[in-house]
Scaffold this active site. Structure first.
Site, PDB file in Angstrom:
ATOM      1  NE  ARG A   1      37.372  32.557  49.605  1.00  0.00           N
ATOM      2  CZ  ARG A   1      37.248  33.595  48.506  1.00  0.00           C
ATOM      3  NH1 ARG A   1      37.514  33.165  47.255  1.00  0.00           N
ATOM      4  NH2 ARG A   1      35.954  34.398  48.859  1.00  0.00           N
TER       5      ARG A   1
ATOM      6  CG  HIS B   1      32.258  34.285  45.033  1.00  0.00           C
ATOM      7  ND1 HIS B   1      33.439  34.250  45.144  1.00  0.00           N
ATOM      8  CD2 HIS B   1      32.320  35.469  43.727  1.00  0.00           C
ATOM      9  CE1 HIS B   1      34.443  34.612  44.657  1.00  0.00           C
ATOM     10  NE2 HIS B   1      33.762  36.062  44.440  1.00  0.00           N
TER      11      HIS B   1
ATOM     12  CG  ASN C   1      34.470  37.366  47.006  1.00  0.00           C
ATOM     13  OD1 ASN C   1      35.263  37.065  47.863  1.00  0.00           O
ATOM     14  ND2 ASN C   1      34.240  37.894  46.155  1.00  0.00           N
ATOM     15  CD  GLU C   2      36.181  40.903  45.646  1.00  0.00           C
ATOM     16  OE1 GLU C   2      35.558  41.774  45.166  1.00  0.00           O
ATOM     17  OE2 GLU C   2      37.643  40.332  45.795  1.00  0.00           O
TER      18      GLU C   2
ATOM     19  CG  ASN D   1      39.961  37.799  48.199  1.00  0.00           C
ATOM     20  OD1 ASN D   1      39.421  36.928  48.843  1.00  0.00           O
ATOM     21  ND2 ASN D   1      37.990  38.142  47.515  1.00  0.00           N
TER      22      ASN D   1
ATOM     23  CE1 TYR E   1      42.026  39.068  41.592  1.00  0.00           C
ATOM     24  CE2 TYR E   1      41.148  39.391  43.749  1.00  0.00           C
ATOM     25  CZ  TYR E   1      41.381  38.457  42.954  1.00  0.00           C
ATOM     26  OH  TYR E   1      40.676  37.628  42.327  1.00  0.00           O
TER      27      TYR E   1
ATOM     28  CD  GLU F   1      38.579  36.435  44.963  1.00  0.00           C
ATOM     29  OE1 GLU F   1      38.853  37.357  44.730  1.00  0.00           O
ATOM     30  OE2 GLU F   1      37.351  35.788  45.523  1.00  0.00           O
TER      31      GLU F   1
END
Ligand code: PNW
Length: 495
Positions: free
Chosen positions: A100, A145, A189-190, A329, A331, A398
């Site tokens: 990715r 991104h 992304n995000e 994603n 974390y 992620e």
């Protein structure tokens, strides 16, 4: 004699950690895909080479070097622009099923729109994609991104109502040139992290401090842009190319000390639902809790309309269902309770969400200020997504662990193994439809405001060597073994 018994104990410890797996049972289905993730601005460098135009991060780091912890920038980064062959070699070494990576919008369209088209940029990604395919590694492409073309920022960036049109046009170029080989696309992304830091708080490029309004406009435009890109693909490309389109959102999981499921749900709606509810829920539109809270806060602030834009019936219908898979994603997690409303003078996403967060003292702390290792949170999120969005197909796009770049990265090994154990459990015990996992990151890279002071790579990158030498860390061997065997080592029992 003594030596021998010490050796035996050492062997036992080794087998316990790395070798001991249930004899016949795999932890992941045969079709499960493993990958690694990167992003263009964080690894490529080559910032002004071969016709690339400036992005908000090029301009932001050049004009405000003081915002980056170590005063660095992404001008060279891991220099992947010049080391594609080495990157491919690393991916082969690891044995991943997919890679990715993101495409730098301004390498393809230096001005952001079709007034400029950069043949050399297209050539660079063609080379990368061809080499991936030749090595049976599926390319999984993020279109955006965080690296907005500076020319688009000049006209209002992500808050310009024409942004979705600009994005659709860019997506169309990507499908046309790369869609014959790329079958997995993520539009963004995000969005929440990006919009809050870039257009809400304004601590990241393009530094727009419009807290309480800017972040909502930004997300609103992103989901509309996503939907346009999706419809364009279905209309003009899907029949020939047959790929899948998704979007990646980040979220923490929220635990409640009083087991108040409403608080868990509130946290997840504000983080994940804000982006994903309009796209993946049955009803469409923003989460009810956000619509109600923000309308009422806006009224108290004396406004005539809600700071959360209104999605009308036809726009809601246009956005709903525009994804083939869900990119997550993950974390870290937090405990949460309802926070106090900070008053009408302080409009912000944070003050609307009122998530009073705390951490558990038992959670291991990583190098980034926000990073605590909470693998169970990933399991909780996957189960919540299953219930909330009708068991949609999920890829963990992620998940990773920050440290100082050490080669003996035991923290990363434990984090990787325990998060994957949660993924395996979610599939096997809870029937979650998770089809892939991608580790952040293949190699150390430019960690935004932290510069190179926080490292997430499976490969160490020497940022002061002209060749940006890459060296495998201990975690690389562990991930490689998991990918090969589809099995996880048993939990560490010996220490
Ligand atoms: C991601 N959190 O950001 C980004 O997609 C990457 O570009 C970045 O390098 C990576 O994570 C590591 O930071 C996040 O606090 C940062 O939960 C923080 C969180 C989530 C995502």
């Amino acid at each position: 004699m003594r030596c021998r018994s010490v050796l035996c104990i050492l062997c036992f410890v080794f087998v316990e950690i790395y070798g001991s797996v249930k004899p016949n049972e795999n932890d992941f289905p045969a079709t499960f895909k493993f990958g690694v993730s990167t992003a263009a601005f964080q690894i490529e460098g080559g910032w002004n080479e071969d016709g690339r135009g400036p992005s908000i991060w090029d301009i932001g780091t050049a004009t405000h070097p003081e915002i980056i912890a170590d005063g660095t920038n992404g001008n060279i980064a891991a220099d992947s622009y010049h080391h594609v062959d080495r990157d491919i070699e690393m991916l082969r070494e690891l044995g991943v099923n997919f890679y990715r990576f993101s495409i730098s919008w301004t390498r393809i369209l230096p001005n952001g729109d079709l007034s400029s088209m950069n043949r050399l940029g297209i050539q660079y990604y063609n080379g990368l994609i061809d080499k991936l395919v030749a090595n049976s590694i599926e390319p999984m492409v993020t279109m955006y991104h965080f690296d907005l073309p500076y020319e688009i920022q000049k006209i209002g960036g992500l808050t310009n109502p024409l942004f979705p049109q600009y994005f659709e046009s860019y997506a169309n170029v990507l499908y046309s040139y790369f869609g014959d080989r790329v079958k997995w696309w993520m539009t963004f992304n995000e969005p929440s992290k990006h919009c809050i830091s870039a257009y809400g708080i304004g601590e990241e490029p393009p530094f727009v401090n419009a807290t309480g309004i800017g972040e909502y406009l930004c997300v609103d435009n992103i989901i509309k842009a996503h939907a346009r890109a999706y419809h364009r693909y279905k209309k003009d490309f899907f029949k020939q190319q047959g790929g899948k389109i998704g979007i990646s959102a980040n979220s923490r999981f929220f635990f409640s000390r009083t087991k108040d499921r409403n608080m868990t749900d509130r946290g997840l709606q504000y983080c994940l639902g804000w982006i994903m509810h309009p796209i993946y829920s049955k009803s469409g539109g923003y989460p009810g809790v956000m619509i109600r809270d923000i309308a009422s806060n806006s009224q108290m602030e004396g406004r005539e309309w809600s700071r959360l834009p209104n999605l009308d019936v036809s726009t809601k219908a246009y956005i709903k269902g525009t994804a083939d898979f869900f990119g997550l994603n993950y974390y870290t997690s937090r405990y949460v309770e309802l926070g106090a409303y900070a008053g009408t003078e302080n409009p912000s996403w944070e003050n609307d969400a009122r998530l009073n967060c705390s951490v558990d003292p038992s959670w291991k702390k990583g190098k980034s200020s926000w990073s605590y290792s909470v693998p169970e949170g990933l399991g909780g999120l996957l189960r919540w997504i299953k219930e909330e969005y009708d068991n949609v197909e999920v890829i963990v796009t992620e998940n990773g662990w920050p440290d100082d770049g050490r080669l003996n990265d035991d923290g990363r090994i434990e984090s990787l193994t325990e998060h994957l154990r949660q993924v395996s459990k979610a599939i096997k015990e809870h029937g979650c439809n998770v089809v892939g996992y991608s580790h952040w990151s293949l190699m150390d890279n430019f960690e935004w405001l932290a510069g190179y002071s926080e490292r997430f790579g499976l490969y160490y990158v020497n940022m002061s060597s002209p060749e940006r030498t890459r060296i495998p860390k201990k975690s690389l061997g562990v991930y490689k073994k998991i990918i090969e065997s589809k099995k996880l080592a048993e939990k560490l029992l010996t220490f």
